[in-house]
Design an enzyme around this catalytic site. Structure first.
Site, PDB file in Angstrom:
ATOM      1  N   ASN A 117     -52.446   9.248   6.834  1.00  0.00           N
ATOM      2  CA  ASN A 117     -52.293   8.491   6.827  1.00  0.00           C
ATOM      3  C   ASN A 117     -53.850   7.756   6.548  1.00  0.00           C
ATOM      4  OD1 ASN A 117     -51.683   5.782   8.427  1.00  0.00           O
ATOM      5  ND2 ASN A 117     -53.813   6.580   9.125  1.00  0.00           N
ATOM      6  N   GLU A 118     -53.731   6.757   5.949  1.00  0.00           N
ATOM      7  CA  GLU A 118     -55.106   6.361   5.479  1.00  0.00           C
ATOM      8  C   GLU A 118     -55.751   7.280   4.723  1.00  0.00           C
ATOM      9  OE1 GLU A 118     -56.071   3.455   7.578  1.00  0.00           O
ATOM     10  OE2 GLU A 118     -54.455   2.043   7.292  1.00  0.00           O
ATOM     11  N   GLN A 124     -48.269  -3.561  16.522  1.00  0.00           N
ATOM     12  CA  GLN A 124     -47.546  -2.108  17.103  1.00  0.00           C
ATOM     13  C   GLN A 124     -46.364  -2.641  17.974  1.00  0.00           C
ATOM     14  OE1 GLN A 124     -49.592   1.453  17.683  1.00  0.00           O
ATOM     15  NE2 GLN A 124     -51.335   1.062  15.782  1.00  0.00           N
ATOM     16  N   GLU A 182     -47.824  -0.604   7.869  1.00  0.00           N
ATOM     17  CA  GLU A 182     -48.342  -0.951   8.431  1.00  0.00           C
ATOM     18  C   GLU A 182     -48.915  -2.337   8.914  1.00  0.00           C
ATOM     19  OE1 GLU A 182     -52.634   0.769  10.485  1.00  0.00           O
ATOM     20  OE2 GLU A 182     -50.949   2.757  10.206  1.00  0.00           O
TER      21      GLU A 182
HETATM   22  O1  AHR Z   1     -52.626  -0.149  13.516  1.00  0.00           O
HETATM   23  C1  AHR Z   1     -54.504   0.377  14.124  1.00  0.00           C
HETATM   24  C2  AHR Z   1     -55.256   1.032  13.116  1.00  0.00           C
HETATM   25  O2  AHR Z   1     -54.921   0.603  11.377  1.00  0.00           O
HETATM   26  C3  AHR Z   1     -53.892   1.672  12.247  1.00  0.00           C
HETATM   27  O3  AHR Z   1     -54.455   3.767  13.659  1.00  0.00           O
HETATM   28  C4  AHR Z   1     -54.363   2.443  11.449  1.00  0.00           C
HETATM   29  O4  AHR Z   1     -53.749   3.261  10.575  1.00  0.00           O
HETATM   30  C5  AHR Z   1     -55.389   1.339  10.355  1.00  0.00           C
HETATM   31  O5  AHR Z   1     -56.202   1.558   9.955  1.00  0.00           O
END
Ligand code: AHR
Length: 493
Positions: A172-173, A345, A296
């Site tokens: 992730n990222e 989220q 996201e």
């Molecule tokens: O959603 C909050 C954060 O935002 C996540 O953990 C990350 O992937 C993004 O920078």
């Protein structure tokens, strides 16, 4: 006056239900309190998972759920979260406030949650601080049906049958919290790690590569060039932040028209991002085999005053409903390439669908948009032509209305419309070309105040009501959208 032509007798592409997907991270009060309360809690639960939250999520037909992060994913070691709960080790959740993570919610609990709400699981693996072996074994643990060390461990932990695992994210990222990597380096790592994310038994897993942050087109270029043929999906992250900096993102509830406008203008940037990333993807993958997953997205404001700044808890107003409505229309209209999206989220974090306070739970305006839009899931996108007035503020403008349309398996037409103007109604003349409906029904989500939101004391302040400002004559509909509203119409034959 706005004009929409819906080519109702056409349409070739399906809107993947997973565009209506969600994301739950070990962050603040999302997992713990928001979902997991434990079997001995006084809050009604099933095997530790809140009943009220499950019931609310079943209603909106959550198709897919991404977990355990986010930034948390690249420091999560899944073996810590399986086995007897009393024996699970703790860790520090360094990304999100340095709090102790006790691993009470792990792989079994997540997959149990997915089964309860009817969602497919999308697990994000650890590339930043995890090993290839660890990732390989996680997939084996979840999906292998034969005798193997990991499948035997799963059985020992109480689950005989393997689970289906249709989606697996390889980090992730990784350009940021997931290891601060450069694209060439990550592309190589991706190729290596994904090799061991295997299809075992009858399970078929789609491998998702970490994609770009916002408008990092170079990242997309390198990933598609070097690793495109090894992936089924590439993720994109984009948050709508009204303020100018991380220190001043803007208040979730205390804002005026200027911030209303800025927020909606910035949210519409999603359309350009998808177009430009998709253009790069088209060069390497003209058949559109690789999906773009916006895994996201959502609004990101300053946290609610008095709450832990690392927990990212924010309220959710009518403005967030418009962001959700506009964004989901954009995703629908790009369904040829965007085949999954996960709003950030699910509970108590960022643009949440659900807020909890102890035993109390409230659904947000964003939740209601997902409820209104759910008929689009797996329906056929109908091409639309829109002529909209402008909504102007201080010399800048955006289109006053937004639309997407689809036809479901019972031949009903669904239109979702947003009017972003806080002052003016929008009169819309809509032609359903090729279809003369027998009935048209609708719901509207709006309020008198752009800052209106639902609270534990007043949970129904922003909620959909039946919509009657629509008339029709054969193929023609006349609709009046109230100021700042989201409207869903269903035209039955
Ligand atoms: O959603 C909050 C954060 O935002 C996540 O953990 C990350 O992937 C993004 O920078």
């Amino acid at each position: 006056m706005a004009r929409i032509v819906v080519n109702a007798d056409q349409g070739a592409q399906r809107i993947d239900k997973n565009v209506y997907g969600h994301f739950a991270e070990h962050l603040g009060r999302c997992i713990y309190e928001g979902i997991w309360v434990g079997e001995h809690s006084r809050i009604p639960n099933t095997r530790g998972i809140r009943n009220d939250v499950v019931e609310a999520l079943r209603r909106i037909k959550v198709p897919v759920l991404r977990w355990p992060g986010g930034c948390f994913a690249d420091e999560y070691h899944w073996r810590d979260g399986v086995g007897p709960r009393a024996e699970r080790p703790s860790m520090i959740n360094t990304h999100w406030g340095g709090v102790t993570e006790n691993n009470q919610f792990g792989t079994h609990e997540f997959l149990d949650l997915c089964a309860m709400i009817g969602a497919e699981p999308y697990i994000c693996g650890n590339v930043g601080s995890g090993t290839v072996q660890e990732m390989q074994q996680w997939v084996e643990y979840v999906t292998f049906d034969g005798a193997s060390p990991m499948a035997d461990l799963r059985r020992q932990n109480g689950r005989d049958e393997p689970w289906e695992l249709p989606y697996f994210g390889v980090g992730n990222e990784n350009w940021g919290c997931g290891g601060n990597m450069r694209p060439d380096y990550y592309a190589d790592l991706y190729r290596r790690y994904q090799t061991y994310v295997r299809n075992l038994g009858g399970n078929r897993v789609s491998r998702i590569a970490c994609g770009p942050n916002r408008d990092d087109y170079h990242w997309t270029e390198v990933l598609m060039r070097e690793a495109g043929r090894y992936m089924d999906g590439l993720s994109l992250h984009y948050y709508t932040v009204p303020g100018p900096s991380r220190q001043a993102r803007g208040s979730a509830t205390d804002f005026g028209e200027e911030e209303w406008f800025t927020t909606l203008r910035k949210c519409l940037h999603m359309d350009e991002l998808i177009r430009r990333h998709a253009t790069i993807m088209d060069r390497y993958d003209p058949e559109k085999r690789v999906a773009l997953l916006v895994d996201e997205w959502g609004t990101w404001y300053d946290v609610e005053p008095g709450t832990n700044p690392a927990f990212l808890y924010q309220q959710n107003t009518l403005r967030d409903a418009l962001v959700a409505g506009l964004t989901l229309n954009i995703f629908n209209n790009h369904c040829d390439r965007v085949r999954m999206a996960n709003i950030a989220q699910l509970v108590n974090v960022l643009q949440a669908l659900i807020l909890t306070d102890g035993a109390a739970m409230v659904t947000t305006p964003t939740y209601h948009v997902f409820d209104l839009y759910k008929p689009h899931q797996n329906a056929v996108l109908l091409p639309c032509v829109l002529e909209s007035d402008r909504y102007d503020v201080d010399g800048q403008h955006i289109p006053q209305i937004s639309v997407s349309a689809s036809r479901d398996s019972s031949e009903c037409i669904h239109l979702t419309l947003c009017n972003v103007d806080p002052h003016r109604e929008a009169d819309v003349r809509c032609e359903l070309r090729g279809v003369a409906p027998r009935e048209v029904m609708g719901s509207v989500l709006t309020a008198k105040d752009m800052r209106a939101h639902n609270t534990f004391q007043d949970p129904g302040r922003v909620a959909p009501v039946p919509f009657d400002a629509v008339s029709f004559n054969r193929e023609r509909l006349a609709v009046t959208l109230p100021p700042m509203s989201v409207v869903a119409l269903r035209a039955g034959r």
